[in-house]
Design a protein around this motif. Structure first.
Motif, PDB file in Angstrom:
ATOM      1  N   TRP A 289      41.704  84.955  65.302  1.00  0.00           N
ATOM      2  CA  TRP A 289      42.612  84.374  64.310  1.00  0.00           C
ATOM      3  C   TRP A 289      43.562  83.368  64.957  1.00  0.00           C
ATOM      4  CZ3 TRP A 289      41.148  84.880  59.549  1.00  0.00           C
ATOM      5  CH2 TRP A 289      40.373  85.970  59.190  1.00  0.00           C
ATOM      6  N   LEU A 290      43.900  83.598  66.222  1.00  0.00           N
ATOM      7  CA  LEU A 290      44.682  82.588  66.933  1.00  0.00           C
ATOM      8  C   LEU A 290      43.867  81.314  67.130  1.00  0.00           C
ATOM      9  CD1 LEU A 290      46.508  84.735  69.663  1.00  0.00           C
ATOM     10  CD2 LEU A 290      47.527  83.630  67.667  1.00  0.00           C
ATOM     11  N   ASP A 291      42.557  81.450  67.380  1.00  0.00           N
ATOM     12  CA  ASP A 291      41.686  80.272  67.473  1.00  0.00           C
ATOM     13  C   ASP A 291      41.683  79.505  66.158  1.00  0.00           C
ATOM     14  OD1 ASP A 291      41.088  81.058  70.031  1.00  0.00           O
ATOM     15  OD2 ASP A 291      39.141  81.943  69.521  1.00  0.00           O
ATOM     16  N   SER A 292      41.593  80.243  65.051  1.00  0.00           N
ATOM     17  CA  SER A 292      41.592  79.581  63.742  1.00  0.00           C
ATOM     18  C   SER A 292      42.913  78.863  63.479  1.00  0.00           C
ATOM     19  CB  SER A 292      41.324  80.616  62.637  1.00  0.00           C
ATOM     20  OG  SER A 292      40.113  81.308  62.872  1.00  0.00           O
ATOM     21  N   LEU A 293      44.022  79.521  63.843  1.00  0.00           N
ATOM     22  CA  LEU A 293      45.322  78.875  63.676  1.00  0.00           C
ATOM     23  C   LEU A 293      45.418  77.633  64.557  1.00  0.00           C
ATOM     24  CD1 LEU A 293      48.205  78.878  62.551  1.00  0.00           C
ATOM     25  CD2 LEU A 293      48.852  80.407  64.434  1.00  0.00           C
ATOM     26  N   TRP A 294      44.878  77.720  65.777  1.00  0.00           N
ATOM     27  CA  TRP A 294      44.921  76.561  66.662  1.00  0.00           C
ATOM     28  C   TRP A 294      44.159  75.376  66.069  1.00  0.00           C
ATOM     29  CZ3 TRP A 294      40.756  74.033  68.690  1.00  0.00           C
ATOM     30  CH2 TRP A 294      41.062  72.977  69.554  1.00  0.00           C
ATOM     31  N   VAL A 295      43.014  75.626  65.431  1.00  0.00           N
ATOM     32  CA  VAL A 295      42.236  74.535  64.828  1.00  0.00           C
ATOM     33  C   VAL A 295      43.096  73.773  63.828  1.00  0.00           C
ATOM     34  CG1 VAL A 295      40.302  74.021  63.289  1.00  0.00           C
ATOM     35  CG2 VAL A 295      39.977  75.566  65.215  1.00  0.00           C
ATOM     36  N   LEU A 296      43.841  74.493  63.015  1.00  0.00           N
ATOM     37  CA  LEU A 296      44.679  73.842  62.010  1.00  0.00           C
ATOM     38  C   LEU A 296      45.856  73.111  62.661  1.00  0.00           C
ATOM     39  CD1 LEU A 296      44.795  76.777  59.402  1.00  0.00           C
ATOM     40  CD2 LEU A 296      43.062  74.992  59.660  1.00  0.00           C
ATOM     41  N   VAL A 297      46.538  73.781  63.587  1.00  0.00           N
ATOM     42  CA  VAL A 297      47.715  73.174  64.219  1.00  0.00           C
ATOM     43  C   VAL A 297      47.330  71.979  65.067  1.00  0.00           C
ATOM     44  CG1 VAL A 297      49.570  73.596  65.893  1.00  0.00           C
ATOM     45  CG2 VAL A 297      49.032  75.320  64.163  1.00  0.00           C
ATOM     46  N   ASN A 298      46.225  72.105  65.804  1.00  0.00           N
ATOM     47  CA  ASN A 298      45.829  71.022  66.711  1.00  0.00           C
ATOM     48  C   ASN A 298      45.453  69.757  65.958  1.00  0.00           C
ATOM     49  OD1 ASN A 298      44.998  70.174  69.532  1.00  0.00           O
ATOM     50  ND2 ASN A 298      43.086  69.863  68.442  1.00  0.00           N
ATOM     51  N   PHE A 299      44.805  69.918  64.804  1.00  0.00           N
ATOM     52  CA  PHE A 299      44.439  68.734  64.037  1.00  0.00           C
ATOM     53  C   PHE A 299      45.689  68.002  63.537  1.00  0.00           C
ATOM     54  CE2 PHE A 299      43.309  66.977  59.747  1.00  0.00           C
ATOM     55  CZ  PHE A 299      42.651  65.854  60.227  1.00  0.00           C
ATOM     56  N   LEU A 300      46.649  68.752  63.018  1.00  0.00           N
ATOM     57  CA  LEU A 300      47.891  68.122  62.563  1.00  0.00           C
ATOM     58  C   LEU A 300      48.634  67.476  63.723  1.00  0.00           C
ATOM     59  CD1 LEU A 300      49.126  70.883  60.073  1.00  0.00           C
ATOM     60  CD2 LEU A 300      47.900  68.760  59.542  1.00  0.00           C
ATOM     61  N   LEU A 301      48.594  68.134  64.890  1.00  0.00           N
ATOM     62  CA  LEU A 301      49.254  67.583  66.068  1.00  0.00           C
ATOM     63  C   LEU A 301      48.580  66.290  66.524  1.00  0.00           C
ATOM     64  CD1 LEU A 301      51.473  68.122  68.168  1.00  0.00           C
ATOM     65  CD2 LEU A 301      49.782  69.371  69.516  1.00  0.00           C
ATOM     66  N   ALA A 302      47.242  66.271  66.512  1.00  0.00           N
ATOM     67  CA  ALA A 302      46.520  65.068  66.933  1.00  0.00           C
ATOM     68  C   ALA A 302      46.766  63.909  65.968  1.00  0.00           C
ATOM     69  CB  ALA A 302      45.021  65.365  67.032  1.00  0.00           C
ATOM     70  N   LEU A 303      46.955  64.223  64.690  1.00  0.00           N
ATOM     71  CA  LEU A 303      47.262  63.171  63.721  1.00  0.00           C
ATOM     72  C   LEU A 303      48.568  62.460  64.048  1.00  0.00           C
ATOM     73  CD1 LEU A 303      46.301  64.753  60.268  1.00  0.00           C
ATOM     74  CD2 LEU A 303      45.198  62.805  61.395  1.00  0.00           C
ATOM     75  N   ILE A 304      49.464  63.162  64.747  1.00  0.00           N
ATOM     76  CA  ILE A 304      50.760  62.572  65.100  1.00  0.00           C
ATOM     77  C   ILE A 304      50.716  61.945  66.490  1.00  0.00           C
ATOM     78  CG2 ILE A 304      53.196  63.092  65.505  1.00  0.00           C
ATOM     79  CD1 ILE A 304      52.881  65.414  63.498  1.00  0.00           C
ATOM     80  N   THR A 305      50.135  62.671  67.450  1.00  0.00           N
ATOM     81  CA  THR A 305      50.229  62.218  68.840  1.00  0.00           C
ATOM     82  C   THR A 305      49.340  61.015  69.141  1.00  0.00           C
ATOM     83  OG1 THR A 305      48.541  63.848  69.490  1.00  0.00           O
ATOM     84  CG2 THR A 305      50.858  64.513  69.653  1.00  0.00           C
ATOM     85  N   PHE A 306      48.144  60.958  68.554  1.00  0.00           N
ATOM     86  CA  PHE A 306      47.262  59.828  68.856  1.00  0.00           C
ATOM     87  C   PHE A 306      47.844  58.501  68.366  1.00  0.00           C
ATOM     88  CE2 PHE A 306      43.545  57.122  67.714  1.00  0.00           C
ATOM     89  CZ  PHE A 306      43.145  56.836  69.023  1.00  0.00           C
ATOM     90  N   PRO A 307      48.321  58.388  67.110  1.00  0.00           N
ATOM     91  CA  PRO A 307      48.958  57.123  66.703  1.00  0.00           C
ATOM     92  C   PRO A 307      50.187  56.781  67.541  1.00  0.00           C
ATOM     93  CG  PRO A 307      48.394  58.427  64.774  1.00  0.00           C
ATOM     94  CD  PRO A 307      48.177  59.302  65.958  1.00  0.00           C
ATOM     95  N   LEU A 308      50.986  57.800  67.908  1.00  0.00           N
ATOM     96  CA  LEU A 308      52.156  57.528  68.741  1.00  0.00           C
ATOM     97  C   LEU A 308      51.749  56.960  70.103  1.00  0.00           C
ATOM     98  CD1 LEU A 308      54.624  60.507  68.177  1.00  0.00           C
ATOM     99  CD2 LEU A 308      55.033  58.093  67.721  1.00  0.00           C
ATOM    100  N   ALA A 309      50.743  57.567  70.708  1.00  0.00           N
ATOM    101  CA  ALA A 309      50.292  57.085  72.014  1.00  0.00           C
ATOM    102  C   ALA A 309      49.738  55.670  71.917  1.00  0.00           C
ATOM    103  CB  ALA A 309      49.239  58.038  72.582  1.00  0.00           C
ATOM    104  N   ILE A 310      48.985  55.396  70.861  1.00  0.00           N
ATOM    105  CA  ILE A 310      48.438  54.035  70.667  1.00  0.00           C
ATOM    106  C   ILE A 310      49.569  53.039  70.459  1.00  0.00           C
ATOM    107  CG2 ILE A 310      47.165  52.601  69.031  1.00  0.00           C
ATOM    108  CD1 ILE A 310      45.323  54.043  70.837  1.00  0.00           C
ATOM    109  N   ALA A 311      50.542  53.406  69.621  1.00  0.00           N
ATOM    110  CA  ALA A 311      51.647  52.481  69.329  1.00  0.00           C
ATOM    111  C   ALA A 311      52.439  52.171  70.595  1.00  0.00           C
ATOM    112  CB  ALA A 311      52.554  53.095  68.259  1.00  0.00           C
ATOM    113  N   TRP A 312      52.753  53.193  71.399  1.00  0.00           N
ATOM    114  CA  TRP A 312      53.539  52.946  72.605  1.00  0.00           C
ATOM    115  C   TRP A 312      52.743  52.139  73.636  1.00  0.00           C
ATOM    116  CZ3 TRP A 312      57.056  55.699  69.995  1.00  0.00           C
ATOM    117  CH2 TRP A 312      58.383  55.634  70.436  1.00  0.00           C
TER     118      TRP A 312
END
Length: 439
Positions: free
Chosen positions: A122-145
């Motif tokens: 269940w922690l793996d399942s929670l990670w799948v959801l959290v990681n996707f939302l996190l990547a949606l934020i971090t990848f554009p930020l890294a590209i922009a900077w």
């Protein structure tokens, strides 16, 4: 074709070149990782969310249970891919917790549904959801900077090209809005672009490090935190097993020593006393001789009992503390012994463990080392206490199964500590134990 190598300027040292290369490599690695994390996250989010939603909606008719099992197993697969991805690109080690095993003799139905009772799934399942939302934020930020940092050079260059390519009527810049005219407007635009680009250039490194730490922290917290708990539990179980084994061996040795030594002497003393009773009237001189022998036997018995009691916490340890107890050990040791043991605030079981280590090590040194002197040192090292016993004897000591050093290692392991022995031939022996104070 000839290539010409430009000489390196005096300001560009090799260390600086390597530093810039490592800086650029770190940014590039994170961009690659975050892009792959976003792609895999989108796929994992879609699959896991669909399976868990479908399973939860149909669980009342039992059809949903196999679907839920499929959902958590798919999440486990994406979690394994994340561990491999972070290890290969970011250099982060995320150990995999051991999966929950079904009970021995469980049927196939219970085995099939075991993943649903495993908290890590269940922690793996929670990670799948959290990681996707996190990547949606971090990848554009890294590209922009990163693009902003590139704009330090790219922005002014693009402005100069457009200045020469576009007609005057189509050229418009921020300085024009402020009322400046060419060529002042062009210089102000270039200066502003360089200033903004420098801001991004100077902060892109810390930003990327922060985003990397964020992904590592989420991964470690959701994917590997149970591994650390499992390791602590395993160490505790090993410590308890080692403690039971060490105590059992110590009791067997004590029983053997009592049987072979004091018990035999006491039996003989009892028989001598009986002879004295019968000889008192018939042969007083012989009775006196037997009495002297009985007294000698009782004295030897007392000495052996004192020796056997060294492995048990003496009253002086409880009443006056570890330094006084170790000083008494050094005083009764057959070898000249120097003790360096400051007053330390240690738990009682740790003090008993240190006392036992020193007592056994001094006994072994007196029996086998052929040393002329022994040094005992006790020190606090962070959250641990270290005790070191070193002699100048012949060396060659080995930790053999069933031997005294093996039993000593088991006693230390029962306190979650570790014991090391260094004993090269002809160069003395050093026994060192490190015991955590929170064990």
């Amino acid at each position: 074709m000839t290539t010409m190598t430009l000489p390196r300027t005096a300001d560009e040292t090799p260390a600086q070149a390597r530093g810039v290369g490592a800086w650029a490599s770190r940014i590039g690695r994170f961009l690659g990782y975050s892009f792959l994390a976003l792609v895999l996250g989108a796929i994992g989010f879609s699959l896991v969310t669909a399976l868990l939603s479908a399973g939860a909606a149909t669980v009342v008719v039992w059809v949903g249970l196999p679907i839920l099992v499929g959902g958590v197993l798919v999440a486990r697969g994406f979690a394994a891919a994340e561990r491999a991805l972070q290890s290969a690109i970011l250099g982060t080690h995320l150990p995999t917790p051991l999966p929950k095993q079904p009970r021995a003799g469980a049927g196939w139905v219970r085995r099939m549904f075991t993943p649903l009772t495993d908290p890590q799934r269940w922690l793996d399942s929670l990670w799948v959801l959290v990681n996707f939302l996190l990547a949606l934020i971090t990848f554009p930020l890294a590209i922009a900077w990163t693009l902003g940092a590139i704009g330090t050079v790219g922005g002014p260059l693009a402005t100069l090209i457009l200045e020469n390519v576009l007609p005057d009527a189509d050229r418009s810049a921020f300085a024009d809005l402020l009322g400046f005219t060419a060529p002042t407007a062009l210089a102000i635009d270039i200066a502003l672009q360089v200033a903004v680009g420098l801001l991004f250039l100077l902060t892109v490194g810390p930003v990327v490090r922060g985003l990397t730490a964020l992904h590592r922290g989420v991964g470690r917290g959701l994917l590997s935190s149970r591994y650390e708990e499992q390791q602590r539990l395993a160490r505790a179980e090993e410590s308890r097993a080692a403690g039971r084994s060490a105590e059992s061996a110590a009791l067997r040795r004590l029983e053997r020593d009592l049987h072979d030594g004091p018990q035999q002497r006491l039996v003989r003393a009892s028989m001598d006393l009986a002879r004295i009773e019968s000889l008192t009237e018939k042969d007083p001189e012989r009775a006196q001789a037997v009495l002297r022998e009985a007294r000698e036997q009782l004295g030897l018995t007392l000495d052996e009992l004192r020796r056997l009691s060294r492995g048990i916490a003496p009253p002086i340890l409880v009443d006056r503390g570890l330094p006084a107890a170790l000083a008494e050990l050094s005083a009764i040791s057959p070898l000249p012994t120097t003790v360096e043991a400051p007053e330390l605030d240690l738990p009682e079981h740790v003090e008993i463990g240190v006392y036992y280590v020193v007592s056994e090590a001094l006994t072994n040194a007196a029996k086998h080392s052929g040393a002329g002197a022994v040094m005992v040192e006790v020190a606090r090292i962070g959250e641990d206490v270290r005790v070191r016993i070193e002699d100048d004897g012949r060396g060659g000591a080995e930790m053999r199964t069933g031997g005294g050093l093996a039993g000593l290692a088991g006693r230390v392991a029962s306190l979650e500590g570790r014991l090391s022995v260094r004993s090269p031939e002809g160069d003395g022996t050093r026994v060192e134990a490190v015991i955590p104070c929170a064990s």
